[in-house]
Scaffold this motif. Structure first.
Motif, PDB file in Angstrom:
ATOM      1  N   UNK A   1       0.807  -1.214   0.000  1.00  0.00           N
ATOM      2  CA  UNK A   1       0.000   0.000   0.000  1.00  0.00           C
ATOM      3  C   UNK A   1       0.846   1.272   0.000  1.00  0.00           C
ATOM      4  N   UNK A   2       2.153   1.124   0.210  1.00  0.00           N
ATOM      5  CA  UNK A   2       3.030   2.285   0.383  1.00  0.00           C
ATOM      6  C   UNK A   2       3.029   3.234  -0.815  1.00  0.00           C
ATOM      7  N   UNK A   3       3.004   2.753  -2.078  1.00  0.00           N
ATOM      8  CA  UNK A   3       3.007   3.715  -3.196  1.00  0.00           C
ATOM      9  C   UNK A   3       1.830   4.682  -3.157  1.00  0.00           C
ATOM     10  N   UNK A   4       0.656   4.204  -2.761  1.00  0.00           N
ATOM     11  CA  UNK A   4      -0.510   5.095  -2.692  1.00  0.00           C
ATOM     12  C   UNK A   4      -0.320   6.139  -1.590  1.00  0.00           C
ATOM     13  N   UNK A   5       0.210   5.716  -0.452  1.00  0.00           N
ATOM     14  CA  UNK A   5       0.481   6.667   0.633  1.00  0.00           C
ATOM     15  C   UNK A   5       1.512   7.704   0.198  1.00  0.00           C
ATOM     16  N   UNK A   6       2.589   7.256  -0.427  1.00  0.00           N
ATOM     17  CA  UNK A   6       3.654   8.172  -0.830  1.00  0.00           C
ATOM     18  C   UNK A   6       3.117   9.223  -1.803  1.00  0.00           C
ATOM     19  N   UNK A   7       2.378   8.772  -2.807  1.00  0.00           N
ATOM     20  CA  UNK A   7       1.854   9.688  -3.818  1.00  0.00           C
ATOM     21  C   UNK A   7       0.860  10.674  -3.202  1.00  0.00           C
ATOM     22  N   UNK A   8      -0.048  10.165  -2.397  1.00  0.00           N
ATOM     23  CA  UNK A   8      -1.084  11.017  -1.811  1.00  0.00           C
ATOM     24  C   UNK A   8      -0.495  12.067  -0.874  1.00  0.00           C
ATOM     25  N   UNK A   9       0.383  11.643   0.020  1.00  0.00           N
ATOM     26  CA  UNK A   9       0.938  12.585   0.995  1.00  0.00           C
ATOM     27  C   UNK A   9       1.886  13.581   0.335  1.00  0.00           C
TER      28      UNK A   9
ATOM     29  N   UNK B   1      -0.684   3.169 -12.868  1.00  0.00           N
ATOM     30  CA  UNK B   1      -1.930   3.701 -13.437  1.00  0.00           C
ATOM     31  C   UNK B   1      -2.738   4.408 -12.359  1.00  0.00           C
ATOM     32  N   UNK B   2      -2.889   3.734 -11.200  1.00  0.00           N
ATOM     33  CA  UNK B   2      -3.686   4.334 -10.133  1.00  0.00           C
ATOM     34  C   UNK B   2      -2.963   5.551  -9.546  1.00  0.00           C
ATOM     35  N   UNK B   3      -1.644   5.466  -9.453  1.00  0.00           N
ATOM     36  CA  UNK B   3      -0.878   6.558  -8.850  1.00  0.00           C
ATOM     37  C   UNK B   3      -0.915   7.807  -9.722  1.00  0.00           C
ATOM     38  N   UNK B   4      -0.945   7.607 -11.045  1.00  0.00           N
ATOM     39  CA  UNK B   4      -1.031   8.751 -11.949  1.00  0.00           C
ATOM     40  C   UNK B   4      -2.339   9.506 -11.737  1.00  0.00           C
ATOM     41  N   UNK B   5      -3.423   8.764 -11.618  1.00  0.00           N
ATOM     42  CA  UNK B   5      -4.701   9.443 -11.391  1.00  0.00           C
ATOM     43  C   UNK B   5      -4.749  10.058  -9.999  1.00  0.00           C
ATOM     44  N   UNK B   6      -4.206   9.360  -9.010  1.00  0.00           N
ATOM     45  CA  UNK B   6      -4.182   9.903  -7.657  1.00  0.00           C
ATOM     46  C   UNK B   6      -3.387  11.199  -7.611  1.00  0.00           C
ATOM     47  N   UNK B   7      -2.297  11.267  -8.363  1.00  0.00           N
ATOM     48  CA  UNK B   7      -1.493  12.490  -8.403  1.00  0.00           C
ATOM     49  C   UNK B   7      -2.302  13.661  -8.969  1.00  0.00           C
ATOM     50  N   UNK B   8      -3.135  13.359  -9.954  1.00  0.00           N
ATOM     51  CA  UNK B   8      -3.953  14.419 -10.581  1.00  0.00           C
ATOM     52  C   UNK B   8      -5.140  14.808  -9.713  1.00  0.00           C
ATOM     53  N   UNK B   9      -5.682  13.841  -8.958  1.00  0.00           N
ATOM     54  CA  UNK B   9      -6.836  14.145  -8.098  1.00  0.00           C
ATOM     55  C   UNK B   9      -6.550  13.627  -6.690  1.00  0.00           C
TER      56      UNK B   9
ATOM     57  N   UNK C   1      -7.459   4.353  -4.812  1.00  0.00           N
ATOM     58  CA  UNK C   1      -6.123   4.007  -5.295  1.00  0.00           C
ATOM     59  C   UNK C   1      -5.412   3.089  -4.303  1.00  0.00           C
ATOM     60  N   UNK C   2      -5.613   3.320  -3.021  1.00  0.00           N
ATOM     61  CA  UNK C   2      -5.031   2.471  -1.988  1.00  0.00           C
ATOM     62  C   UNK C   2      -5.531   1.036  -2.137  1.00  0.00           C
ATOM     63  N   UNK C   3      -6.828   0.893  -2.337  1.00  0.00           N
ATOM     64  CA  UNK C   3      -7.415  -0.431  -2.530  1.00  0.00           C
ATOM     65  C   UNK C   3      -6.847  -1.103  -3.777  1.00  0.00           C
ATOM     66  N   UNK C   4      -6.725  -0.350  -4.850  1.00  0.00           N
ATOM     67  CA  UNK C   4      -6.226  -0.917  -6.101  1.00  0.00           C
ATOM     68  C   UNK C   4      -4.738  -1.257  -6.025  1.00  0.00           C
ATOM     69  N   UNK C   5      -3.970  -0.510  -5.246  1.00  0.00           N
ATOM     70  CA  UNK C   5      -2.555  -0.854  -5.071  1.00  0.00           C
ATOM     71  C   UNK C   5      -2.420  -2.193  -4.343  1.00  0.00           C
ATOM     72  N   UNK C   6      -3.193  -2.370  -3.271  1.00  0.00           N
ATOM     73  CA  UNK C   6      -3.197  -3.657  -2.594  1.00  0.00           C
ATOM     74  C   UNK C   6      -3.713  -4.763  -3.486  1.00  0.00           C
ATOM     75  N   UNK C   7      -4.707  -4.432  -4.293  1.00  0.00           N
ATOM     76  CA  UNK C   7      -5.307  -5.390  -5.220  1.00  0.00           C
ATOM     77  C   UNK C   7      -4.284  -5.847  -6.261  1.00  0.00           C
ATOM     78  N   UNK C   8      -3.542  -4.880  -6.842  1.00  0.00           N
ATOM     79  CA  UNK C   8      -2.545  -5.213  -7.861  1.00  0.00           C
ATOM     80  C   UNK C   8      -1.475  -6.135  -7.294  1.00  0.00           C
ATOM     81  N   UNK C   9      -1.053  -5.858  -6.056  1.00  0.00           N
ATOM     82  CA  UNK C   9      -0.027  -6.679  -5.425  1.00  0.00           C
ATOM     83  C   UNK C   9      -0.545  -8.085  -5.148  1.00  0.00           C
ATOM     84  N   UNK C  10      -1.805  -8.182  -4.751  1.00  0.00           N
ATOM     85  CA  UNK C  10      -2.380  -9.498  -4.492  1.00  0.00           C
ATOM     86  C   UNK C  10      -2.495 -10.303  -5.786  1.00  0.00           C
TER      87      UNK C  10
END
Length: 578
Positions: A228-236, A363-371, A380-389
């Motif tokens: 989940x760390x990429x979503x946290x890093x991008x968002x924060x 893909x999710x991080x790019x959209x999260x960066x824009x919004x 995006x957090x859910x999808x990051x965990x989903x992609x890893x699973x």
């Protein structure tokens, strides 16, 4: 605070009555808002806690996996050995392989354990299973899970739609995944997901510094949350460390960076001083394991592995001109831990899974960066965990909770999220069933999960249901209903087939084959050994994995479409209306 975040500052207005005036509460208000012990907990919430705790207490003597001994051994390691030997001890095969904060957590738990029964923390007392250690460790899971309960209450108190959030919070606290994995199989997921949800709550409240600190703490409890760390890093970075115009806010950046560094220093500092970081990392990341876990997690690689098995059978039966790897003929067919070698398809290496996972997460991080809004972050957090699973290396079936927990917070947003939630929850919970195989506990897991799904479905569907608005959606809705209706049949098969297989084995044992005589099978064929029966032992697990993988992969495509397409359209419609 994010532009679409709910307002959480629910400050009570001054009362119009004098201080001496008694509160004017109607009987209905008393029934709905009555609290005990002057706490901010409603009677219905106490009832849920009491019901949940009662069931968990009844499960004390239930089946326990090897994880129970793993954690008992960790109590012994952290109590009996100095810090310098924690990550070197090999007295038991269940060596310490969680980050330091969890080791410190075990150290704290070991102190009361030593007072209750010193044998619990005896490092040489392997496989100790007296009632004292059973009761103690089961109790620690229940008590530490209160971290989860507390944050779910806070989600309700600050929600824009408290009734919907109350359903979501109750469903999470009573989630079958936690009952199966923590209170029967034995782990501490409720406690750690409680920390994750506190971090998410801080994001919803607009307290992003606390959000980052809590996630850093969580990473040092269990490193699987790195997914989940990429979503946290991008968002924060985008929403806290940069202004809306894109300018770096030095003060916020340094505050977050220093806080996160301080957390890691508190966790890893002692081992850094002792020069043990390489040893610690070797315990945390054992890349020598194979692509698939013993029981295939219901992800993309389960489907690929099954496709390889089908191609192998096709080549063996038809003599098709396919290149067959001899090492892959016996691999991945019986649920054994080890390297997964394909017989027909190209073999997958860790670097391949890493690249695929990163590509999807990008893909999710790019959209999260824009919004960089709270809602976008949560999806995006859910999808990051989903992609890893779906695409990770040696994924355990229990990792599906990384998807189910954050997705639950989105379930009541609207029908598209709700429908995705139903499909993934059903497939994900069913995929956990093989963890529990004893008769009594199997009844508990099935009945409890069925009741949970039916109740949550009934409560949420009437709030968010939308009839399909076009023919393609009607068609997809029908296919999804057919898929969900298949689970009872799958359950019947995996319950009956082992008994059928055992009966055939007993029948075969009555006859002893020789060079001159082959024993007949019940179906009329002959055989000289029972190898084909042994090969079929993995069939129920394989079918469970494959059927659940279909739902999990479809849910991933659904959520991806919602996030990338429908979410933008939905926002545009709301803007037009507003």
């Amino acid at each position: 605070m994010d532009v679409d975040d709910p307002s959480l500052a629910q400050v009570p207005r001054p009362s119009a009555t004098k201080p001496s005036d008694p509160p004017e509460l109607t009987e209905d208000t008393n029934l709905k808002r009555r609290v005990w012990f002057h706490g901010d907990v409603q009677i219905s919430e106490w009832d849920i806690l009491a019901l949940s705790t009662s069931l968990k207490l009844l499960l004390y003597p239930a089946y326990r996996s090897t994880d129970f001994e793993v954690h008992r051994n960790w109590l012994a390691i952290t109590y009996s050995l100095p810090l310098s030997k924690w990550y070197y001890d090999t007295t038991s095969e269940w060596t310490l392989d969680y980050p330091p904060f969890f080791a410190y957590f075990e150290k704290l738990l070991s102190i009361p354990a030593a007072l209750i029964d010193p044998k619990i923390v005896d490092i040489n007392n392997l496989n100790y299973d007296s009632w004292s250690v059973i009761a103690y460790q089961r109790t620690t899971v229940i008590l530490t899970e209160l971290v989860l309960g507390a944050v779910l209450l806070r989600f309700i108190r600050g929600a824009v739609d408290p009734p919907n959030q109350r359903i979501i919070s109750a469903s999470l606290f009573l989630h079958p995944g936690f009952l199966i994995v923590d209170h029967i199989h034995f782990q501490y997921n409720g406690f750690m997901f409680g920390i994750l949800l506190w971090s998410i709550l801080m994001a919803r409240n607009g307290n992003k510094l606390a959000c980052g600190i809590l996630f850093a703490v969580l990473l040092n409890f269990k490193h699987i949350y790195m997914y989940l760390a990429p979503a946290y890093f991008t968002y924060l970075l985008r929403s806290f460390c940069m202004s809306p115009s894109g300018q770096l806010q030095i003060k916020n950046f340094l505050s977050l960076a220093n806080a996160v560094i301080a957390v890691f220093v508190a966790s890893l500092g002692p081992f850094l001083v002792m020069g043990q970081i390489p040893q610690l990392l070797s315990r945390l990341f054992p890349f020598t394991r194979g692509l698939n876990h013993a029981y295939w997690a219901p992800n993309f690689w389960a489907l690929v592995t099954a496709a390889d098995r089908v191609l192998l059978r096709y080549a063996q039966r038809t003599g098709a001109d396919l290149v067959i790897n001899p090492s892959g003929v016996a691999s991945t067919s019986r649920g054994l831990v080890g390297d997964t070698i394909f017989a027909v398809l190209p073999n997958i290496k860790p670097i391949h899974t890493f690249i695929i996972t990163i590509l999807f997460q990008s893909i999710w991080l790019f959209k999260l960066w824009r919004t960089p809004t709270y809602k976008s972050f949560l999806t995006a957090l859910t999808l990051c965990g989903y992609s890893s699973f779906l695409f990770g290396w040696h994924v355990h079936e229990k990792a599906i909770l990384l998807v189910l927990v954050p997705l639950s917070l989105l379930a009541a947003e609207r029908h598209a999220y709700y429908r995705t939630f139903v499909i993934i929850s059903t497939a994900g919970i069913f995929s956990l069933f093989p963890l529990i195989f004893t008769p009594g506990e199997s009844i508990v897991k099935v009945v409890y999960s069925l009741l949970w799904i039916l109740i949550v479905h009934a409560l949420l569907s009437r709030r968010v249901y939308e009839f399909p608005k076009s023919l393609p959606y009607v068609f997809l809705d029908g296919l999804e209903k057919i898929y969900l209706a298949g689970f009872p049949f799958l359950l019947a098969f995996v319950s009956i087939f082992p008994a059928y297989l055992e009966r055939r084995r007993i029948t075969a044992d009555v006859c002893v084959p020789s060079e001159a005589f082959s024993c007949p099978d019940p179906d009329g064929t002959t055989r000289t050994d029972g190898s084909h029966l042994a090969a079929m032992e993995f069939l129920p697990l394989m079918l469970t994995s494959l059927y659940c993988a279909i739902g999990v992969v479809w849910g991933f495509l659904r959520l991806m479409f919602i996030y990338l397409h429908e979410e933008t359209t939905y926002r545009g419609q709301l803007s037009a209306l507003g």
